[in-house]
Design a protein around this motif. Structure first.
Motif, PDB file in Angstrom:
ATOM      1  N   GLN A  48       0.832  -1.212   0.000  1.00 35.34           N
ATOM      2  CA  GLN A  48       0.000   0.000   0.000  1.00 35.34           C
ATOM      3  C   GLN A  48       0.864   1.259   0.000  1.00 35.34           C
ATOM      4  O   GLN A  48       0.403   2.335  -0.384  1.00 35.34           O
ATOM      5  N   VAL A  49       2.135   1.102   0.398  1.00 38.07           N
ATOM      6  CA  VAL A  49       3.061   2.243   0.327  1.00 38.07           C
ATOM      7  C   VAL A  49       3.322   2.604  -1.129  1.00 38.07           C
ATOM      8  O   VAL A  49       3.433   3.778  -1.491  1.00 38.07           O
ATOM      9  N   PHE A  50       3.403   1.582  -1.977  1.00 33.40           N
ATOM     10  CA  PHE A  50       3.765   1.782  -3.390  1.00 33.40           C
ATOM     11  C   PHE A  50       2.555   1.822  -4.321  1.00 33.40           C
ATOM     12  O   PHE A  50       2.718   1.979  -5.536  1.00 33.40           O
ATOM     13  N   ALA A  51       1.357   1.694  -3.788  1.00 35.85           N
ATOM     14  CA  ALA A  51       0.144   1.643  -4.623  1.00 35.85           C
ATOM     15  C   ALA A  51       0.027   2.872  -5.514  1.00 35.85           C
ATOM     16  O   ALA A  51       0.247   4.007  -5.079  1.00 35.85           O
ATOM     17  N   GLN A  52      -0.336   2.620  -6.773  1.00 38.30           N
ATOM     18  CA  GLN A  52      -0.495   3.713  -7.726  1.00 38.30           C
ATOM     19  C   GLN A  52      -1.815   4.454  -7.500  1.00 38.30           C
ATOM     20  O   GLN A  52      -2.704   3.971  -6.789  1.00 38.30           O
ATOM     21  N   SER A  53      -1.938   5.618  -8.113  1.00 42.17           N
ATOM     22  CA  SER A  53      -3.126   6.451  -7.943  1.00 42.17           C
ATOM     23  C   SER A  53      -3.472   7.121  -9.263  1.00 42.17           C
ATOM     24  O   SER A  53      -2.597   7.348 -10.106  1.00 42.17           O
ATOM     25  N   GLU A  54      -4.750   7.428  -9.447  1.00 41.24           N
ATOM     26  CA  GLU A  54      -5.192   8.132 -10.655  1.00 41.24           C
ATOM     27  C   GLU A  54      -5.149   9.644 -10.471  1.00 41.24           C
ATOM     28  O   GLU A  54      -5.572  10.399 -11.341  1.00 41.24           O
ATOM     29  N   LYS A  55      -4.641  10.086  -9.336  1.00 45.78           N
ATOM     30  CA  LYS A  55      -4.440  11.517  -9.099  1.00 45.78           C
ATOM     31  C   LYS A  55      -3.099  11.702  -8.401  1.00 45.78           C
ATOM     32  O   LYS A  55      -2.505  10.729  -7.894  1.00 45.78           O
TER      33      LYS A  55
END
Length: 279
Positions: free
Chosen positions: A246-253
């Motif tokens: 969850q530290v490295f999880a990508q995001s759409e913003k």
């Protein structure tokens, strides 16, 4: 007498013709003046509207910059309601972003290095340089008294990253760049060996004091002098393991993740602070 009357009539006719000519010329002149005044008024209204939109988009930073109308004029851009969001060079950067970064809105690769401005910004490079230099970045957290340079790590090797941390906080290789969509991960020491080199051995020691809503500023500086401040607001913090995905999880913003070893004096776990962009 008849001749005098005829002569007078001719003079009257001539005067009438001359008056009519001057009247219509004057009317055309007045009409042209009114049209020009109307156009000038519309242009001023359009400029004011655009300036207001830019102030809303860019905040106080816009007050120190060249007026958009002057910049647009240099590049022969039309001033109209949607001009800020147009992209004439099709490089993925809208006009207001080209203006913000000082790049050419009619040329997808301003610095001629073979990479588009958007591609360079996404990868942390200066869009108005030769494609070899990264943006200069400072991480500022006023609440904690932090104002530190960010080092662009070129590797995920522990040894390389530890070397980078001697000179500031470290940008995790291949994560998002400031203000760009995705997860930008920045790490810093909370503590270190007393003999360790560098001036940033405990730069993130007070990171645990951050709370939801606290502000983190990421300042970027380009070679052309354009400075952009990205404001992030803390949304959560937690303690976890170093390999927690969850530290490295990508995001759409645009998301900023700050990471440091925890508890103080150990590297057993990681204290994580997540923040999302405000403007």
């Amino acid at each position: 007498m008849k001749e005098k009357i005829e002569k007078f009539a001719m003079l009257c006719a001539a005067f009438s013709i001359i008056f009519s000519v001057y009247y219509f010329i004057g009317a055309d002149s007045r009409k042209e003046k009114m049209i020009n005044e109307a156009r000038a008024k519309m242009r001023i209204e359009s400029e004011n509207k655009i300036e207001k939109q830019l102030t809303q988009k860019l905040g106080a930073a816009y007050l120190d910059m060249e007026k958009y109308s002057a910049w647009a004029s240099r590049f022969k851009l039309a001033l109209k309601d949607n001009s800020l969001n147009e992209d004439p060079d099709k490089d993925g950067l809208r006009n207001y972003l080209e203006y913000l970064h000082g790049t050419n809105p009619n040329k997808a690769d301003t610095d001629g290095d073979g990479f588009s401005e958007k591609s360079e910004l996404q990868n942390g490079f200066d869009p108005d340089d030769d494609g070899k230099s990264n943006l200069q970045v400072q991480i500022k957290i006023e609440k904690l008294g932090i104002d530190a340079p960010m080092v662009w790590s070129k590797s995920t090797s522990d040894a390389e990253m530890l070397k980078d941390l001697e000179n500031g906080v470290s940008h995790f290789h291949k994560t998002a760049s400031p203000g760009q969509i995705g997860n930008m991960i920045v790490s810093g020491h909370s503590s270190n060996y007393s003999w360790a080199r560098g001036d940033y051995n405990n730069i993130f020691k007070d990171l645990y004091l951050l709370e939801t809503g606290d502000e983190i500023i990421v300042n970027t500086l380009q070679k052309n002098g354009r400075a952009v401040a990205y404001k992030y607001s803390v949304i959560k913090k937690f303690v976890t393991t170093a390999d927690d995905q969850q530290v490295f999880a990508q995001s759409e913003k645009p998301i900023l993740t700050l990471s440091t070893c925890w508890p103080l004096g150990t590297n057993l776990k990681r204290l994580i602070v997540k923040a999302e962009i405000e403007n």
